[in-house]
Structures are given as C-alpha cells and as structure tokens.
Design a protein around this motif. Structure first.
Motif, PDB file in Angstrom:
ATOM      1  N   GLN A  87      34.213  86.494  55.476  1.00 46.17           N
ATOM      2  CA  GLN A  87      34.339  86.045  56.862  1.00 46.17           C
ATOM      3  C   GLN A  87      35.785  85.662  57.186  1.00 46.17           C
ATOM      4  N   ILE A  88      36.424  84.944  56.264  1.00 48.08           N
ATOM      5  CA  ILE A  88      37.815  84.543  56.467  1.00 48.08           C
ATOM      6  C   ILE A  88      38.731  85.766  56.504  1.00 48.08           C
ATOM      7  N   ALA A  89      38.340  86.815  55.778  1.00 48.72           N
ATOM      8  CA  ALA A  89      39.172  88.017  55.683  1.00 48.72           C
ATOM      9  C   ALA A  89      39.180  88.851  56.959  1.00 48.72           C
ATOM     10  N   MET A  90      38.270  88.570  57.869  1.00 45.79           N
ATOM     11  CA  MET A  90      38.212  89.346  59.107  1.00 45.79           C
ATOM     12  C   MET A  90      39.438  89.087  59.992  1.00 45.79           C
ATOM     13  N   ASP A  91      39.723  90.043  60.881  1.00 44.85           N
ATOM     14  CA  ASP A  91      40.816  89.925  61.854  1.00 44.85           C
ATOM     15  C   ASP A  91      42.168  89.696  61.195  1.00 44.85           C
ATOM     16  N   GLY A  92      42.363  90.332  60.054  1.00 44.15           N
ATOM     17  CA  GLY A  92      43.597  90.120  59.297  1.00 44.15           C
ATOM     18  C   GLY A  92      44.861  90.454  60.064  1.00 44.15           C
ATOM     19  N   SER A  93      44.807  91.500  60.891  1.00 42.27           N
ATOM     20  CA  SER A  93      46.012  91.900  61.622  1.00 42.27           C
ATOM     21  C   SER A  93      46.492  90.803  62.554  1.00 42.27           C
ATOM     22  N   GLN A  94      45.565  89.947  63.009  1.00 41.34           N
ATOM     23  CA  GLN A  94      45.928  88.844  63.897  1.00 41.34           C
ATOM     24  C   GLN A  94      46.257  87.580  63.110  1.00 41.34           C
ATOM     25  N   LYS A  95      45.522  87.336  62.043  1.00 40.68           N
ATOM     26  CA  LYS A  95      45.680  86.084  61.302  1.00 40.68           C
ATOM     27  C   LYS A  95      46.956  86.023  60.471  1.00 40.68           C
ATOM     28  N   GLU A 130      40.601  99.205  49.354  1.00 38.28           N
ATOM     29  CA  GLU A 130      39.412  99.169  48.511  1.00 38.28           C
ATOM     30  C   GLU A 130      38.134  99.264  49.341  1.00 38.28           C
ATOM     31  N   LYS A 131      38.091  98.567  50.472  1.00 41.38           N
ATOM     32  CA  LYS A 131      36.904  98.647  51.334  1.00 41.38           C
ATOM     33  C   LYS A 131      36.689 100.077  51.813  1.00 41.38           C
ATOM     34  N   ASP A 132      37.773 100.748  52.195  1.00 41.35           N
ATOM     35  CA  ASP A 132      37.644 102.131  52.659  1.00 41.35           C
ATOM     36  C   ASP A 132      37.206 103.051  51.524  1.00 41.35           C
ATOM     37  N   ALA A 133      37.782 102.844  50.342  1.00 34.65           N
ATOM     38  CA  ALA A 133      37.425 103.682  49.188  1.00 34.65           C
ATOM     39  C   ALA A 133      35.954 103.535  48.820  1.00 34.65           C
ATOM     40  N   ASN A 134      35.394 102.365  49.072  1.00 32.84           N
ATOM     41  CA  ASN A 134      33.982 102.106  48.761  1.00 32.84           C
ATOM     42  C   ASN A 134      33.065 102.398  49.949  1.00 32.84           C
ATOM     43  N   GLY A 135      33.632 102.988  51.013  1.00 34.85           N
ATOM     44  CA  GLY A 135      32.829 103.331  52.180  1.00 34.85           C
ATOM     45  C   GLY A 135      32.348 102.129  52.975  1.00 34.85           C
ATOM     46  N   ARG A 136      33.112 101.033  52.929  1.00 34.47           N
ATOM     47  CA  ARG A 136      32.668  99.797  53.578  1.00 34.47           C
ATOM     48  C   ARG A 136      33.641  99.315  54.651  1.00 34.47           C
ATOM     49  N   MET A 137      34.493 100.213  55.122  1.00 26.41           N
ATOM     50  CA  MET A 137      35.470  99.819  56.129  1.00 26.41           C
ATOM     51  C   MET A 137      34.796  99.368  57.417  1.00 26.41           C
ATOM     52  N   GLN A 138      33.580  99.860  57.659  1.00 21.83           N
ATOM     53  CA  GLN A 138      32.880  99.456  58.888  1.00 21.83           C
ATOM     54  C   GLN A 138      32.544  97.971  58.889  1.00 21.83           C
ATOM     55  N   GLU A 139      32.619  97.319  57.726  1.00 23.79           N
ATOM     56  CA  GLU A 139      32.344  95.891  57.641  1.00 23.79           C
ATOM     57  C   GLU A 139      33.531  95.051  58.136  1.00 23.79           C
ATOM     58  N   ILE A 140      34.676  95.685  58.293  1.00 21.39           N
ATOM     59  CA  ILE A 140      35.885  94.958  58.659  1.00 21.39           C
ATOM     60  C   ILE A 140      35.983  94.832  60.173  1.00 21.39           C
ATOM     61  N   ASP A 141      35.898  93.589  60.647  1.00 22.39           N
ATOM     62  CA  ASP A 141      36.099  93.326  62.073  1.00 22.39           C
ATOM     63  C   ASP A 141      37.579  93.056  62.308  1.00 22.39           C
ATOM     64  N   ASP A 142      38.205  93.895  63.104  1.00 23.91           N
ATOM     65  CA  ASP A 142      39.617  93.712  63.408  1.00 23.91           C
ATOM     66  C   ASP A 142      39.921  94.470  64.691  1.00 23.91           C
ATOM     67  N   PRO A 143      40.651  93.854  65.630  1.00 24.53           N
ATOM     68  CA  PRO A 143      40.973  94.558  66.869  1.00 24.53           C
ATOM     69  C   PRO A 143      41.811  95.812  66.648  1.00 24.53           C
ATOM     70  N   LEU A 144      42.485  95.900  65.495  1.00 27.26           N
ATOM     71  CA  LEU A 144      43.285  97.081  65.175  1.00 27.26           C
ATOM     72  C   LEU A 144      42.614  97.938  64.104  1.00 27.26           C
ATOM     73  N   GLN A 145      41.297  97.894  64.048  1.00 23.39           N
ATOM     74  CA  GLN A 145      40.580  98.586  62.971  1.00 23.39           C
ATOM     75  C   GLN A 145      40.933 100.067  62.886  1.00 23.39           C
ATOM     76  N   GLU A 146      40.936 100.774  64.005  1.00 23.65           N
ATOM     77  CA  GLU A 146      41.226 102.202  63.983  1.00 23.65           C
ATOM     78  C   GLU A 146      42.653 102.479  63.525  1.00 23.65           C
ATOM     79  N   THR A 147      43.585 101.669  63.987  1.00 29.94           N
ATOM     80  CA  THR A 147      44.983 101.817  63.566  1.00 29.94           C
ATOM     81  C   THR A 147      45.126 101.571  62.071  1.00 29.94           C
ATOM     82  N   LEU A 148      44.458 100.522  61.567  1.00 26.62           N
ATOM     83  CA  LEU A 148      44.509 100.202  60.139  1.00 26.62           C
ATOM     84  C   LEU A 148      43.866 101.300  59.312  1.00 26.62           C
ATOM     85  N   LEU A 149      42.734 101.806  59.782  1.00 28.51           N
ATOM     86  CA  LEU A 149      42.023 102.848  59.049  1.00 28.51           C
ATOM     87  C   LEU A 149      42.890 104.095  58.916  1.00 28.51           C
TER      88      LEU A 149
END
Length: 208
Positions: A87-95, A130-149
């Motif tokens: 939960q704390i790891a979410m929105d990393g681009s902003q935090k 690592e989240k992307d490699a494990n197919g779990r990137m959809q779990e990451i809430d971030d306003p820049l998710q597409e840019t990060l991906l």
C-alpha cells in the motif's frame, strides 16, 4: 511556522516509509513491522536518518531529530500497527519527489552523501521491473502507470525512468553524480540481489 515540521515528517517518516516499502516488497516483507524485524533493513534506515535525511533538514533548536527518529522506529516496530508495504509503495512517481528527491537535491547542493537515497530510487525502479516481470504491474496504482510501464520495458529501464520529466526535474536528470549512483545501485541489485546489495552498502558506509 509549520514548514520545518512538514519537512521533518516528509523526510524522516515518509521517506523511510517509502524505503521500507520498496526494499520490503523486494525482500517479501508484507508489512512495515515485518520489515523492521530484519536487522539489515533497520541498519539501512538508521543510516539514512543519520547521514542523509537529518542533515538535509534545516536545524532548529526546537526539534530534537534524534528523539523523533527513535520514536519513529518504535512506531515501526509496533506489531499492532499494520502498515502494508504494498500500500505504501503505491503512487511512487508522486511520493518520491518530496520524500526522496528533495533531500537528494539538498545533499547534492551541499556535497553531502546521497548514495543511500539513490539506492531507494533504484529499489523503486527494481520494484516496478519485478512486478512487470511477474505479470503483476496491474496491481500498481500510479497516475503515471502507462509512462512507467513503457519505460521499464526498454533495454535500459533506469535511463528511461530517470528521463521522465514529470518525476525528475532537469537538475537531477543532468546530475551525473545522481545518475551514476542510481545506476550502480540498480546493477548491484540485479547482479547480486537486494540482500547482498544492502550488505555491501552497509559495509561500505561503515568504513567511511
């Protein structure tokens, strides 16, 4: 004047919360409490407080930073407080901007150490990879998710992440000390694993 207290919270509580979140996720620690049962994580957080985070703040006779960080560690080690690292790891681009990049910027300007905070930036990037490699990137809430991906799927994810202007301002994108430090930490994590990376970092910092 609330600014010193706001910056103290952002850099001493929130910054270490983010550090614990990304390092904890990479070491399979589900909560902050779980993470701070690990002596290497505790030693790393205490290093950050002492050598990189507290020095980045304007000193005030009204604030005892050492006492404040002791209270924070006691809070982290309270099993009744269930703070999930994911939960704390979410929105990393902003935090990371006010929590991690602001003290990095202050320390670079004053020629103080930044390698620990750069390691946190690298851990955030590694967490995304690592989240992307494990197919779990959809779990990451971030306003820049597409840019990060898109960035982490390039051949050099560190370069492409650090080139995102919405996160990293021009001064950091052009500061070779910062870029080199993040790259070295990421390579160390990738080659040896985060556990060994932390051990090597703490051994090196102890010899300074």
């Amino acid at each position: 004047d609330v600014k010193p207290y706001e910056e103290m919270k952002l850099r001493l509580l929130n910054a270490t919360h983010s550090a614990i979140a990304y390092i904890g996720q990479l070491l399979n620690k589900d909560t902050v409490f779980d993470a701070v049962q690990d002596s290497e994580i505790v030693n790393f957080i205490e290093y950050l407080w002492k050598l990189e985070l507290c020095p980045s703040l304007e000193q005030s006779s009204d604030i005892d930073l050492g006492q404040y960080t002791q209270r924070l560690m006691a809070r982290y080690q309270n099993s009744a407080l269930v703070h999930e690292t994911m939960q704390i790891a979410m929105d990393g681009s902003q935090k990371i901007q006010p929590r991690i990049l602001a003290p990095i910027r202050s320390n670079l300007a004053a020629s103080r150490p930044t390698s620990g905070l750069s390691l946190v930036v690298a851990a955030w990037i590694k967490f995304l990879v690592e989240k992307d490699a494990n197919g779990r990137m959809q779990e990451i809430d971030d306003p820049l998710q597409e840019t990060l991906l898109k960035a982490i799927r390039q051949n050099n994810p560190v370069d492409t992440i650090l080139d995102i202007s919405e996160i990293f301002e021009k001064d950091l994108r052009q500061d070779q000390r910062f870029i080199k430090s993040v790259k070295e930490a990421f390579v160390s994590m990738s080659q040896f694993g985060l556990r060994t990376c932390l051990k090597l970092f703490l051994e090196d910092s102890g010899s300074r």
